[in-house]
Design a protein around this motif. Sequence first.
Motif, mmCIF file in Angstrom:
data_model
loop_
_atom_site.group_PDB
_atom_site.id
_atom_site.type_symbol
_atom_site.label_atom_id
_atom_site.label_comp_id
_atom_site.label_asym_id
_atom_site.label_seq_id
_atom_site.Cartn_x
_atom_site.Cartn_y
_atom_site.Cartn_z
ATOM 1 N N MET A 1 32.551 29.263 11.826
ATOM 2 C CA MET A 1 33.211 27.983 11.559
ATOM 3 C C MET A 1 34.695 28.236 11.303
ATOM 4 O O MET A 1 35.058 28.972 10.389
ATOM 5 C CB MET A 1 32.585 27.325 10.326
ATOM 6 N N GLU A 2 35.518 27.628 12.114
ATOM 7 C CA GLU A 2 36.957 27.711 11.913
ATOM 8 C C GLU A 2 37.483 26.349 11.490
ATOM 9 O O GLU A 2 37.013 25.317 11.965
ATOM 10 C CB GLU A 2 37.655 28.182 13.194
ATOM 11 N N LYS A 3 38.472 26.356 10.589
ATOM 12 C CA LYS A 3 39.049 25.117 10.085
ATOM 13 C C LYS A 3 40.557 25.210 10.181
ATOM 14 O O LYS A 3 41.137 26.280 9.972
ATOM 15 C CB LYS A 3 38.609 24.878 8.642
ATOM 16 N N LEU A 4 41.179 24.096 10.480
ATOM 17 C CA LEU A 4 42.628 24.108 10.586
ATOM 18 C C LEU A 4 43.198 22.798 10.096
ATOM 19 O O LEU A 4 42.548 21.760 10.083
ATOM 20 C CB LEU A 4 43.059 24.361 12.037
ATOM 21 N N SER A 5 44.435 22.891 9.625
ATOM 22 C CA SER A 5 45.184 21.722 9.219
ATOM 23 C C SER A 5 46.523 21.785 9.924
ATOM 24 O O SER A 5 47.084 22.854 10.085
ATOM 25 C CB SER A 5 45.303 21.734 7.712
ATOM 26 N N MET A 6 47.003 20.651 10.411
ATOM 27 C CA MET A 6 48.251 20.667 11.166
ATOM 28 C C MET A 6 49.017 19.376 10.947
ATOM 29 O O MET A 6 48.471 18.376 10.473
ATOM 30 C CB MET A 6 47.980 20.882 12.654
ATOM 31 N N THR A 7 50.279 19.428 11.283
ATOM 32 C CA THR A 7 51.107 18.231 11.295
ATOM 33 C C THR A 7 51.813 18.163 12.642
ATOM 34 O O THR A 7 52.077 19.185 13.271
ATOM 35 C CB THR A 7 52.157 18.253 10.171
ATOM 36 N N ILE A 8 52.090 16.958 13.079
ATOM 37 C CA ILE A 8 52.856 16.736 14.297
ATOM 38 C C ILE A 8 54.136 16.031 13.883
ATOM 39 O O ILE A 8 54.088 14.945 13.281
ATOM 40 C CB ILE A 8 52.050 15.882 15.306
ATOM 41 N N LYS A 9 55.240 16.648 14.150
ATOM 42 C CA LYS A 9 56.516 16.233 13.570
ATOM 43 C C LYS A 9 56.797 14.751 13.738
ATOM 44 O O LYS A 9 57.238 14.079 12.810
ATOM 45 C CB LYS A 9 57.653 17.062 14.186
ATOM 46 N N GLU A 10 56.538 14.218 14.924
ATOM 47 C CA GLU A 10 56.908 12.835 15.198
ATOM 48 C C GLU A 10 55.864 11.814 14.748
ATOM 49 O O GLU A 10 56.079 10.610 14.881
ATOM 50 C CB GLU A 10 57.204 12.662 16.692
ATOM 51 N N VAL A 11 54.710 12.282 14.225
ATOM 52 C CA VAL A 11 53.639 11.359 13.833
ATOM 53 C C VAL A 11 53.232 11.637 12.381
ATOM 54 O O VAL A 11 52.727 12.718 12.076
ATOM 55 C CB VAL A 11 52.404 11.516 14.752
ATOM 56 N N PRO A 12 53.418 10.663 11.457
ATOM 57 C CA PRO A 12 53.086 10.894 10.047
ATOM 58 C C PRO A 12 51.585 10.745 9.769
ATOM 59 O O PRO A 12 51.131 9.776 9.161
ATOM 60 C CB PRO A 12 53.909 9.829 9.319
ATOM 61 N N VAL A 13 50.829 11.727 10.246
ATOM 62 C CA VAL A 13 49.376 11.718 10.089
ATOM 63 C C VAL A 13 48.926 13.110 9.667
ATOM 64 O O VAL A 13 49.323 14.113 10.271
ATOM 65 C CB VAL A 13 48.673 11.318 11.405
ATOM 66 N N SER A 14 48.111 13.173 8.617
ATOM 67 C CA SER A 14 47.471 14.429 8.222
ATOM 68 C C SER A 14 46.305 14.699 9.169
ATOM 69 O O SER A 14 45.473 13.819 9.405
ATOM 70 C CB SER A 14 46.963 14.323 6.779
ATOM 71 N N GLN A 352 42.152 22.412 -3.160
ATOM 72 C CA GLN A 352 42.222 23.723 -3.799
ATOM 73 C C GLN A 352 41.005 24.566 -3.458
ATOM 74 O O GLN A 352 41.111 25.759 -3.209
ATOM 75 C CB GLN A 352 42.329 23.553 -5.323
ATOM 76 N N ARG A 353 39.857 23.924 -3.413
ATOM 77 C CA ARG A 353 38.619 24.670 -3.180
ATOM 78 C C ARG A 353 38.338 24.909 -1.707
ATOM 79 O O ARG A 353 37.736 25.924 -1.351
ATOM 80 C CB ARG A 353 37.439 23.921 -3.808
ATOM 81 N N PHE A 354 38.777 23.986 -0.848
ATOM 82 C CA PHE A 354 38.338 24.063 0.549
ATOM 83 C C PHE A 354 39.489 24.091 1.557
ATOM 84 O O PHE A 354 39.275 23.908 2.739
ATOM 85 C CB PHE A 354 37.377 22.900 0.849
ATOM 86 N N ARG A 355 40.680 24.303 1.111
ATOM 87 C CA ARG A 355 41.846 24.548 1.949
ATOM 88 C C ARG A 355 41.924 23.599 3.132
ATOM 89 O O ARG A 355 42.232 22.441 2.973
ATOM 90 C CB ARG A 355 41.873 26.019 2.374
ATOM 91 N N ASN A 356 41.603 24.074 4.336
ATOM 92 C CA ASN A 356 41.820 23.273 5.541
ATOM 93 C C ASN A 356 40.618 22.433 5.966
ATOM 94 O O ASN A 356 40.647 21.835 7.040
ATOM 95 C CB ASN A 356 42.212 24.190 6.701
ATOM 96 N N ALA A 357 39.586 22.400 5.169
ATOM 97 C CA ALA A 357 38.379 21.670 5.570
ATOM 98 C C ALA A 357 38.680 20.188 5.780
ATOM 99 O O ALA A 357 39.460 19.585 5.027
ATOM 100 C CB ALA A 357 37.295 21.826 4.510
ATOM 101 N N PRO A 358 38.079 19.560 6.794
ATOM 102 C CA PRO A 358 38.228 18.107 6.963
ATOM 103 C C PRO A 358 37.622 17.356 5.773
ATOM 104 O O PRO A 358 36.454 17.560 5.430
ATOM 105 C CB PRO A 358 37.453 17.823 8.249
ATOM 106 N N ILE A 359 38.439 16.506 5.165
ATOM 107 C CA ILE A 359 38.010 15.744 3.987
ATOM 108 C C ILE A 359 38.459 14.298 4.162
ATOM 109 O O ILE A 359 39.645 14.031 4.355
ATOM 110 C CB ILE A 359 38.628 16.302 2.688
ATOM 111 N N ILE A 360 37.507 13.382 4.101
ATOM 112 C CA ILE A 360 37.818 11.942 4.054
ATOM 113 C C ILE A 360 37.657 11.488 2.614
ATOM 114 O O ILE A 360 36.623 11.745 1.979
ATOM 115 C CB ILE A 360 36.869 11.134 4.958
ATOM 116 N N MET A 361 38.668 10.819 2.086
ATOM 117 C CA MET A 361 38.577 10.198 0.772
ATOM 118 C C MET A 361 38.458 8.688 0.955
ATOM 119 O O MET A 361 39.171 8.102 1.776
ATOM 120 C CB MET A 361 39.833 10.497 -0.042
#
Length: 391
Positions: A1-14, A352-361
């Motif tokens: 299982m690989e997890k990643l978090s990214m940003t796209i400069k021109e789009v304000p979306v996590s 803090q616990r799950f770093r790049n994991a996908p999380i919906i609040m």
Amino acid sequence: MEKLSMTIKEVPVSIRASHFDGKNGTIEYHIVLCPTKIADIQTQIKWLYQAYIKVMKLTDLDLNTSIFQRFFCSDIVNQANIIEKSPFFMDSLNNPSCISLICQPPGPYSKISLWAYHIKDRGKRHNKRQQSNSLILKRDKLIHYWSSGITSSDFESPYEQTLSILEKYNTFLNTNGMSLKDNVIRTWFFIQNIDINYKRFVIARREFFEKYGLTKDTHYISSTGVEGSSKDISAKVMMDAYAISGIQQKQIKYLSAPEYLSPTYIYGVTFERGTSISYNDRRHIIISGTASIDNKGNILYPGDVLKQLDRTLENIEALLGNVDASLKNMAIFIVYVRDPSDYSDVLKRMKQRFRNAPIIMAYAPICRPGWLVEVEGIAIIPQNAPDMPLY
């Protein structure tokens, strides 16, 4: 299982995503997109779609790989018409995907957030089609059915609406050669004004399940029952569901952790804590909505949302241990908070616990007023089981 978090400069979306690549060549993606700046709903949908297209390009996905999308909305009554005219819905006309719309404000900046599930088979396109509000996906010997937005507002009471929803769904299952007891893997029940309506919902579900052989002596179905509403304000209950035609009983294992949390039936409700589904090269572990509860059914840490969150995650870890999995194998978390002011503290702890994991609040009061937070999700682990069907 690989997890990643990214940003796209021109789009304000996590952007957060996980992917699992099995030895048979099937890759599963769970993608979470949340706007990070305040804007009107039209602008935020535009941002989401721009981010979604970028993510698909970066991960070599296309619309044919799209299986399920759930949009968490802050004001669905005023937003549904706009969302249904968006490119997401236009895309689904030619490349069907099961789309779920639910009023569960995702905050703090988002009027709308997205959880998207994709499956990619190397060199193959999906055999999928739409049947009313269900996506039907044929994969080798199994057929997967994702259904969304099932309501029954012809009736006034949550009791009658629940019975009617389950009867509708049962008819759909029977029409497709399935049954509630043998084929349904997962349900979500979204209940308007849950503090008032949950009790009648629970009674109706229990009666319906007993009628069709789902009891504490057989099994129930993994589920979440939480505050939420549809675009139809008269619908006090709405259901999403997932079923598999052709599934073998040897594939299914119901999860429990009696040292940590009680069976649900001891306090009058009827769902499984979790369900594991075995395939040839992987195991899916579906975790029902889970809260800070002990093995006698009591609420632990009343009034302390972070201690409740920690205990909730401890309970989930115990359930995952049934099949030698752990929290690090979670592909997606959905976290419901009763008080919107707890968003930031709970999200900070989760990151803090799950770093790049996908999380919906999402803001969604839980079935007991004393529970301040609830967590559900899906884990995936590899396995080598030649006698099991392919996913």
